[in-house]
Enzyme design. Sequence first.
Site, PDB file in Angstrom:
ATOM      1  N   GLU A 191      -1.255  -9.151   3.724  1.00 38.50           N
ATOM      2  CA  GLU A 191      -1.348 -10.014   4.403  1.00 38.50           C
ATOM      3  C   GLU A 191      -2.838 -10.271   5.364  1.00 38.50           C
ATOM      4  OE1 GLU A 191      -0.894  -6.453   3.870  1.00 38.50           O
ATOM      5  OE2 GLU A 191      -1.431  -5.457   6.070  1.00 38.50           O
ATOM      6  N   CYS A 226       0.783  -0.931  -0.048  1.00 35.89           N
ATOM      7  CA  CYS A 226      -0.030  -0.569   0.248  1.00 35.89           C
ATOM      8  C   CYS A 226       0.701   1.589  -0.030  1.00 35.89           C
ATOM      9  CB  CYS A 226      -0.634  -0.052   0.922  1.00 35.89           C
ATOM     10  SG  CYS A 226      -2.735   0.936   0.778  1.00 35.89           S
ATOM     11  N   HIS A 233      -3.775  -4.848  -0.074  1.00 38.33           N
ATOM     12  CA  HIS A 233      -3.177  -5.974   1.314  1.00 38.33           C
ATOM     13  C   HIS A 233      -2.960  -7.482   1.830  1.00 38.33           C
ATOM     14  CE1 HIS A 233      -2.902  -1.421   3.919  1.00 38.33           C
ATOM     15  NE2 HIS A 233      -3.246  -1.584   3.572  1.00 38.33           N
TER      16      HIS A 233
HETATM   17  N1  GLN Z   1      -1.821   6.927   2.668  1.00 35.74           N
HETATM   18  C1  GLN Z   1      -1.724   6.055   1.976  1.00 35.74           C
HETATM   19  C2  GLN Z   1      -3.018   6.467   1.098  1.00 35.74           C
HETATM   20  O1  GLN Z   1      -3.860   6.375   2.165  1.00 35.74           O
HETATM   21  C3  GLN Z   1      -1.455   4.242   2.115  1.00 35.74           C
HETATM   22  C4  GLN Z   1      -2.710   3.711   3.033  1.00 35.74           C
HETATM   23  C5  GLN Z   1      -2.297   2.493   2.953  1.00 35.74           C
HETATM   24  O2  GLN Z   1      -0.834   1.952   3.462  1.00 35.74           O
HETATM   25  N2  GLN Z   1      -3.401   1.807   3.914  1.00 35.74           N
HETATM   26  O3  GLN Z   1      -3.495   6.101  -0.388  1.00 35.74           O
END
Ligand code: GLN
Length: 540
Positions: A515, A378, A513
Site C-alpha cells: 500500500e 504483513c 506493505h
Molecule cells: N506483528 C507482525 C510482525 O511483527 C506483523 C506486523 C505488521 O503487520 N506490520 O511481524
Amino acid sequence: MTRYVFITGGVVSSLGKGIAAASLASLFKLRGFKVSLQKLDPYINLDPGTMSPIQHGEVFVTDDGAETDLDLGHYERFVGIRMTQDSNVTAGRVYSNVINKERKGEYLGSTVQVIPHITDEIKKLIIKGSKKSDIAFVEIGGTVGDIESLPFLESIRQFSLELGKSRAMFVHLTLLPYIEVTNEIKTKPTQHSVKELRSIGIQPDVLLCRGKNPINQKLKKKLALFTNVPETAVFSAVDAESIYDIPILFRDQKIDEFMLKQFKLKSKRLNLSPWNNYRSKAGKCKKTVKIAMIGKYVDLADSYKSLNEALYHAGIINNRLVEITYLDSEQITKASVKKLKVMDGILVPGGFGNRGIEGKILAAQYARVNKIPYLGICLGMQISVIEFARNVLKLKNANSTEFNSKTKHPVVALVDEWKDNSGKKIISDKKNMGGTMRLGSQDCTLSKDSLAYKMYEKLAINERHRHRYEVNDSLLELFNDSQLKFSGRSKKGNLMEIVELKGHPWYLGCQFHPEFTSSPISGHPLFNGFIAASKKKRKL
Ligand code: GLN
C-alpha cells in the site's frame, strides 16, 4: 538556489496541510521543477514508530526504512518522489542531535539553548531535507499557538530573514467556519491565528482558506485588511469530492502563478494532464465493489490511510468505486463470519499483538473455503499461513510465537527462533532481525508460475517492510505437497515474501506493505489485481 515554501496551519488541526503541501508541490513538479517535501513534527518522540495508530494514524515507511508521519504518504502519492530519513524531523530528533553534540563537547563550553542551538539544528535539518531541490515545501506540524511549535516557527522566521522574500514564502492554511443559523462565514479565528503568527515575526504571504464553499471577493478584502495579506494572495481551499482534485482546484485559482511571481521564477508550461486524466477516469466510476477490511484499528480511518488510498486507486483503475466495510476482528465469531458472504473481497491488514487474531483467522478461512478474493498484508499473510496450518494441515495449535511463545507448531516466528527439524539448531540472521523490525525496501524474487508473477509481470521486485516475525523457514516442509505456495522469496531465499493458494480464484498474502507505493495514476499491481478479482466475483 533552493526556494522554500513553509506551510503552517491555524485555528484547528486536521485541516489537510499535508494534502495542501503535496498539491502545491505537485503543480511545481508538473512545471518541470525539482521539488522536495519535508514534515517538521513538534512532538518529542524520535519518530512515530512507537505511536498507536489510533492516536496518530498510520506509520508511513519510506524506502530507506524510516518510520514517518502519514503525510509523507500523501507527498509520495501526489508528487511521485521518494521520501527519505531526512523527510520527517521531530522535536525529539532535533533535541537528541543537540544533546549528542553537547556531550561530545561540540558547543565549546557555551550554555546550550533553544535559540540559537535548537533553532540552528532545525535549520540544518531543513537544508538537509531539501537536497538541491529548486523548490522545497516544508510543512510544520501542529497548529499555530501550540507551545511546542514555537522553536520550529522561530527557525523558519530566521530562515526567511536570511534568505529574503524571493526565496522564502509562508503559506498559512486556516479554517473559515460557517455559521448555519446566520448563514455567515466567519473570519475572526483566522484573524487571531494570523495575529499569533505575526506576533512571533511571521507575516504569511499566502492564505489558504478551508471551507465548504469558495470565499467571495468581499471576504477576501476583509481578510486582507485584518491579516495584512494582499487580497490577491487569499485563496480558497474548498472541501473537494476527492483529495486528488485539489491540485486542479488550486491551479484554477492560479496559486502557482502567484508563487512564481514572488519567487521571481520563470517556468515551463504546466502539464496538468496526469490529474485531468485521473479526474475524468474517476468521474466515470459508478459501479461499486465491496471490500471487507478485518482490522483492529477500525475506529480511526487514518490508521489505514495508505491502504484506503491504495484500494481507492485500484478501484479507479478497474472503473469501480471501492466501498470499504471496516470490521473489528474482535467481533468476528464462527457465527458472524458468515456475514462476509456479501463481500466481493476480504482484506486482512497489518497489525501487532494478540488482540483480534482469532477473528482474522476465521475471516481468512472463510475467504479460502468460499473462494472469495483475499489479500493478506504483513500480519494478514502470517494469518493465512497459520489458518492453513491449523485447518488444512490439521496442526491445531499452529501459531505465531508473537501470540503464543510456547506453540508446538511455530509456523511464524522470529528468525532467531527458527529451529531445524531436530529442534536444536537455531538459525540466526541478526543483521536483518534480532528483536527489531525489518524495515524499508528489500528485494524479492518471484516464481514464474505464480499469481504474483501474473500481477507484477516481472521476476524481481522490491517492496517495503515493517515487521519482526517471519514465516518459519525451518517448518516449510510441512507445506510441501499442499495448495499453499510460497511464490516470492527474499534475495537469499530464506525469507518468505509472498504466499498464495493454488485452485483459488485470487488468494495472496505478502509479508511487505504494497500500500505504501500505490499511486493514484497507476495504482499497485497487487491491489489492481485484487480489485479486478473482486469485481469478477461480484458479477458471478
Ligand atoms: N506483528 C507482525 C510482525 O511483527 C506483523 C506486523 C505488521 O503487520 N506490520 O511481524
